[in-house]
Design a protein around this motif. Sequence first.
Motif, mmCIF file in Angstrom:
data_model
loop_
_atom_site.group_PDB
_atom_site.id
_atom_site.type_symbol
_atom_site.label_atom_id
_atom_site.label_comp_id
_atom_site.label_asym_id
_atom_site.label_seq_id
_atom_site.Cartn_x
_atom_site.Cartn_y
_atom_site.Cartn_z
ATOM 1 N N SER A 37 0.863 -1.176 0.000
ATOM 2 C CA SER A 37 0.000 0.000 0.000
ATOM 3 C C SER A 37 0.902 1.229 0.000
ATOM 4 O O SER A 37 1.930 1.237 0.681
ATOM 5 N N HIS A 38 0.533 2.242 -0.796
ATOM 6 C CA HIS A 38 1.398 3.415 -0.961
ATOM 7 C C HIS A 38 0.579 4.690 -1.066
ATOM 8 O O HIS A 38 -0.548 4.657 -1.569
ATOM 9 N N PRO A 39 1.193 5.829 -0.706
ATOM 10 C CA PRO A 39 0.586 7.098 -1.097
ATOM 11 C C PRO A 39 0.757 7.234 -2.608
ATOM 12 O O PRO A 39 1.719 6.691 -3.178
ATOM 13 N N CYS A 40 -0.161 7.906 -3.259
ATOM 14 C CA CYS A 40 -0.079 8.020 -4.718
ATOM 15 C C CYS A 40 -0.806 9.265 -5.187
ATOM 16 O O CYS A 40 -1.452 9.963 -4.407
ATOM 17 N N ARG A 41 -0.692 9.515 -6.483
ATOM 18 C CA ARG A 41 -1.468 10.563 -7.140
ATOM 19 C C ARG A 41 -1.904 10.026 -8.491
ATOM 20 O O ARG A 41 -1.102 9.484 -9.246
ATOM 21 N N LEU A 42 -3.171 10.152 -8.809
ATOM 22 C CA LEU A 42 -3.762 9.650 -10.042
ATOM 23 C C LEU A 42 -4.015 10.822 -10.982
ATOM 24 O O LEU A 42 -4.529 11.857 -10.564
ATOM 25 N N SER A 43 -3.640 10.665 -12.246
ATOM 26 C CA SER A 43 -3.829 11.716 -13.239
ATOM 27 C C SER A 43 -4.346 11.093 -14.531
ATOM 28 O O SER A 43 -3.751 10.130 -15.026
ATOM 29 N N ARG A 44 -5.442 11.615 -15.082
ATOM 30 C CA ARG A 44 -6.006 11.062 -16.322
ATOM 31 C C ARG A 44 -5.100 11.407 -17.498
ATOM 32 O O ARG A 44 -4.663 12.525 -17.653
ATOM 33 N N LYS A 45 -4.837 10.407 -18.311
ATOM 34 C CA LYS A 45 -4.012 10.589 -19.502
ATOM 35 C C LYS A 45 -4.877 10.661 -20.750
ATOM 36 O O LYS A 45 -4.721 11.537 -21.574
ATOM 37 N N SER A 46 -5.822 9.702 -20.893
ATOM 38 C CA SER A 46 -6.718 9.730 -22.057
ATOM 39 C C SER A 46 -7.955 8.880 -21.783
ATOM 40 O O SER A 46 -7.976 8.067 -20.867
ATOM 41 N N ILE A 47 -8.956 9.089 -22.618
ATOM 42 C CA ILE A 47 -10.166 8.282 -22.560
ATOM 43 C C ILE A 47 -10.613 8.056 -24.003
ATOM 44 O O ILE A 47 -10.513 8.955 -24.829
#
Length: 109
Positions: A37-47
Amino acid sequence: MGPGMLNQRCTVWRALPQKDEYNSPINGPNDYQRVSSHPCRLSRKSISAVRGEPQTEIAEVYMIYMPVAAEVQAGDLVKVHGAGEYRAGEPYRPNNHHTEVQIEREAPA
């Protein structure tokens, strides 16, 4: 990446291959084992949307950023708390500073 940038939390799960009584791999659903388990950051690249029968498939591609020591491999299941489940691509560690992984989620529209 400073600690304030990693404002989400994710859990990495790895598939445990299923084996028959002769210890041979079998096709079918895998069981998963929690790896880390980790701290993270999610960022959308494409859809993108692919029209198919009987329904349209939506493919979402994101980048996830984690600490450099994050235990993640291509094919792992990454569960981002409050944002869903994704399949991990090959991790990239630029200058051994942090971990970047392209992750994908597919869902029917």
